[in-house]
Design a protein around this motif. Structure first.
Motif, PDB file in Angstrom:
ATOM      1  N   VAL A   1      -8.267   9.911   1.445  1.00  0.00           N
ATOM      2  CA  VAL A   1      -8.670  10.278   2.793  1.00  0.00           C
ATOM      3  C   VAL A   1      -8.284  11.739   2.991  1.00  0.00           C
ATOM      4  CG1 VAL A   1      -6.509   9.349   3.750  1.00  0.00           C
ATOM      5  CG2 VAL A   1      -8.454   9.763   5.248  1.00  0.00           C
ATOM      6  N   THR A   2      -9.136  12.479   3.651  1.00  0.00           N
ATOM      7  CA  THR A   2      -8.894  13.904   3.859  1.00  0.00           C
ATOM      8  C   THR A   2      -8.922  14.244   5.341  1.00  0.00           C
ATOM      9  OG1 THR A   2     -11.251  14.378   3.583  1.00  0.00           O
ATOM     10  CG2 THR A   2      -9.857  14.568   1.616  1.00  0.00           C
TER      11      THR A   2
ATOM     12  N   VAL B   1       4.581  17.913  11.350  1.00  0.00           N
ATOM     13  CA  VAL B   1       4.530  17.136  10.110  1.00  0.00           C
ATOM     14  C   VAL B   1       3.392  16.130  10.270  1.00  0.00           C
ATOM     15  CG1 VAL B   1       5.746  15.553   8.592  1.00  0.00           C
ATOM     16  CG2 VAL B   1       6.990  17.435   9.694  1.00  0.00           C
ATOM     17  N   TYR B   2       2.497  16.101   9.305  1.00  0.00           N
ATOM     18  CA  TYR B   2       1.327  15.222   9.349  1.00  0.00           C
ATOM     19  C   TYR B   2       1.532  14.031   8.414  1.00  0.00           C
ATOM     20  CZ  TYR B   2      -1.319  18.555  12.110  1.00  0.00           C
ATOM     21  OH  TYR B   2      -1.765  19.381  13.131  1.00  0.00           O
ATOM     22  N   TYR B   3       1.222  12.833   8.931  1.00  0.00           N
ATOM     23  CA  TYR B   3       1.402  11.589   8.194  1.00  0.00           C
ATOM     24  C   TYR B   3       0.057  10.874   8.019  1.00  0.00           C
ATOM     25  CZ  TYR B   3       6.289  12.188   9.578  1.00  0.00           C
ATOM     26  OH  TYR B   3       7.554  12.675   9.778  1.00  0.00           O
ATOM     27  N   CYS B   4      -0.202  10.395   6.815  1.00  0.00           N
ATOM     28  CA  CYS B   4      -1.375   9.545   6.652  1.00  0.00           C
ATOM     29  C   CYS B   4      -0.954   8.088   6.819  1.00  0.00           C
ATOM     30  CB  CYS B   4      -2.075   9.781   5.319  1.00  0.00           C
ATOM     31  SG  CYS B   4      -1.097   9.523   3.855  1.00  0.00           S
ATOM     32  N   VAL B   5      -1.875   7.289   7.332  1.00  0.00           N
ATOM     33  CA  VAL B   5      -1.576   5.908   7.703  1.00  0.00           C
ATOM     34  C   VAL B   5      -2.735   5.005   7.293  1.00  0.00           C
ATOM     35  CG1 VAL B   5      -0.106   6.559   9.644  1.00  0.00           C
ATOM     36  CG2 VAL B   5      -2.560   6.244  10.017  1.00  0.00           C
ATOM     37  N   ALA B   6      -2.443   3.698   7.231  1.00  0.00           N
ATOM     38  CA  ALA B   6      -3.473   2.731   6.880  1.00  0.00           C
ATOM     39  C   ALA B   6      -3.183   1.405   7.554  1.00  0.00           C
ATOM     40  CB  ALA B   6      -3.545   2.548   5.365  1.00  0.00           C
ATOM     41  N   ARG B   7      -4.252   0.662   7.806  1.00  0.00           N
ATOM     42  CA  ARG B   7      -4.123  -0.679   8.349  1.00  0.00           C
ATOM     43  C   ARG B   7      -5.363  -1.492   7.996  1.00  0.00           C
ATOM     44  NH1 ARG B   7      -4.318  -2.199  14.192  1.00  0.00           N
ATOM     45  NH2 ARG B   7      -5.293  -4.029  13.244  1.00  0.00           N
ATOM     46  N   GLU B   8      -5.191  -2.784   7.925  1.00  0.00           N
ATOM     47  CA  GLU B   8      -6.320  -3.684   7.805  1.00  0.00           C
ATOM     48  C   GLU B   8      -6.819  -4.021   9.210  1.00  0.00           C
ATOM     49  OE1 GLU B   8      -3.972  -6.512   5.249  1.00  0.00           O
ATOM     50  OE2 GLU B   8      -5.886  -6.582   4.167  1.00  0.00           O
ATOM     51  N   TYR B   9      -8.062  -4.448   9.303  1.00  0.00           N
ATOM     52  CA  TYR B   9      -8.552  -4.918  10.586  1.00  0.00           C
ATOM     53  C   TYR B   9      -9.670  -5.919  10.364  1.00  0.00           C
ATOM     54  CZ  TYR B   9     -12.345  -1.449  10.003  1.00  0.00           C
ATOM     55  OH  TYR B   9     -13.399  -0.721   9.533  1.00  0.00           O
ATOM     56  N   GLY B  10     -10.050  -6.579  11.436  1.00  0.00           N
ATOM     57  CA  GLY B  10     -11.057  -7.625  11.357  1.00  0.00           C
ATOM     58  C   GLY B  10     -12.462  -7.078  11.390  1.00  0.00           C
TER      59      GLY B  10
ATOM     60  N   ARG C   1      -6.699  21.915   4.436  1.00  0.00           N
ATOM     61  CA  ARG C   1      -7.278  20.605   4.119  1.00  0.00           C
ATOM     62  C   ARG C   1      -6.171  19.710   3.596  1.00  0.00           C
ATOM     63  NH1 ARG C   1     -12.513  18.870   3.099  1.00  0.00           N
ATOM     64  NH2 ARG C   1     -12.765  17.119   1.640  1.00  0.00           N
ATOM     65  N   LEU C   2      -5.892  18.641   4.319  1.00  0.00           N
ATOM     66  CA  LEU C   2      -4.915  17.658   3.877  1.00  0.00           C
ATOM     67  C   LEU C   2      -5.625  16.555   3.103  1.00  0.00           C
ATOM     68  CD1 LEU C   2      -2.714  17.226   7.081  1.00  0.00           C
ATOM     69  CD2 LEU C   2      -2.546  18.956   5.279  1.00  0.00           C
ATOM     70  N   SER C   3      -4.916  16.001   2.142  1.00  0.00           N
ATOM     71  CA  SER C   3      -5.445  14.898   1.357  1.00  0.00           C
ATOM     72  C   SER C   3      -4.393  13.815   1.258  1.00  0.00           C
ATOM     73  CB  SER C   3      -5.840  15.383  -0.040  1.00  0.00           C
ATOM     74  OG  SER C   3      -6.442  14.354  -0.780  1.00  0.00           O
ATOM     75  N   CYS C   4      -4.833  12.573   1.164  1.00  0.00           N
ATOM     76  CA  CYS C   4      -3.912  11.446   1.029  1.00  0.00           C
ATOM     77  C   CYS C   4      -4.472  10.489  -0.010  1.00  0.00           C
ATOM     78  CB  CYS C   4      -3.735  10.749   2.368  1.00  0.00           C
ATOM     79  SG  CYS C   4      -2.629   9.333   2.320  1.00  0.00           S
TER      80      CYS C   4
ATOM     81  N   VAL D   1       0.852  -1.186   0.000  1.00  0.00           N
ATOM     82  CA  VAL D   1       0.000   0.000   0.000  1.00  0.00           C
ATOM     83  C   VAL D   1       0.888   1.236   0.000  1.00  0.00           C
ATOM     84  CG1 VAL D   1      -1.734   1.297   1.276  1.00  0.00           C
ATOM     85  CG2 VAL D   1      -1.857  -1.190   1.189  1.00  0.00           C
ATOM     86  N   GLN D   2       0.600   2.157  -0.892  1.00  0.00           N
ATOM     87  CA  GLN D   2       1.352   3.411  -0.954  1.00  0.00           C
ATOM     88  C   GLN D   2       0.409   4.565  -0.592  1.00  0.00           C
ATOM     89  OE1 GLN D   2       1.550   1.311  -4.011  1.00  0.00           O
ATOM     90  NE2 GLN D   2       3.045   0.264  -2.710  1.00  0.00           N
ATOM     91  N   LEU D   3       0.915   5.491   0.208  1.00  0.00           N
ATOM     92  CA  LEU D   3       0.139   6.641   0.634  1.00  0.00           C
ATOM     93  C   LEU D   3       0.906   7.912   0.286  1.00  0.00           C
ATOM     94  CD1 LEU D   3       0.082   4.351   3.247  1.00  0.00           C
ATOM     95  CD2 LEU D   3      -1.936   5.749   3.653  1.00  0.00           C
ATOM     96  N   GLN D   4       0.231   8.852  -0.338  1.00  0.00           N
ATOM     97  CA  GLN D   4       0.837  10.109  -0.760  1.00  0.00           C
ATOM     98  C   GLN D   4       0.015  11.257  -0.207  1.00  0.00           C
ATOM     99  OE1 GLN D   4       3.667  10.382  -2.796  1.00  0.00           O
ATOM    100  NE2 GLN D   4       3.592  12.574  -2.364  1.00  0.00           N
TER     101      GLN D   4
END
Length: 126
Positions: free
Chosen positions: A78-79, A92-101, A18-21, A1-4
């Motif tokens: 995601v915004t 510095v703001y970071y966007c993140v991702a994860r899978e979950y159940g 407004r941040l966008s990813c 997964v890549q996040l920009q």
């Protein structure tokens, strides 16, 4: 997964950004997504997260009522709408991702997220 991530900048206190990813590489709707931030000399801290469907959100107490997280599952984005900004929001703001159940939990720790984007700088002047 890549996040920009994009959308950072400089603003005066009381202003908005407004941040966008953009997320790519896997099925976007498999992932909870969110934002962390890190100010100089401080640890990285949780800001907000949103469930796969977008129906459940979670915010740090410091941003509740001022920031709004959203996602567009058709555009894989995601915004983070940031209103009433304060100098202490500078980071510095970071966007993140994860899978979950089955359940969207708090997911407020850095170790809760497997995927991180590059940061985008937000500077709020007084």
């Amino acid at each position: 997964v890549q996040l920009q991530a994009s959308g950072g900048g400089a603003v005066q206190a009381g202003g908005a950004l407004r941040l966008s990813c953009a997320v790519s590489g896997r099925t976007f709707t498999n992932y909870a997504v969110g934002w962390f931030r890190q100010a100089p000399g401080q640890e990285r801290e949780f800001v907000a997260a949103i469930s796969r469907s977008g129906t459940v959100t979670n915010y740090a107490d410091s941003v509740k009522g001022r920031f709004t997280i959203g996602r567009d599952n058709a555009k894989n984005t995601v915004t983070l709408q940031m209103d009433s900004l304060k100098p202490e929001d500078t980071a510095v703001y970071y966007c993140v991702a994860r899978e979950y159940g089955a359940y969207f939990l708090a997911f407020m720790r850095t170790q809760d997220y497997a995927y991180w984007g590059q940061g985008t700088q937000v500077t709020v002047s007084s």
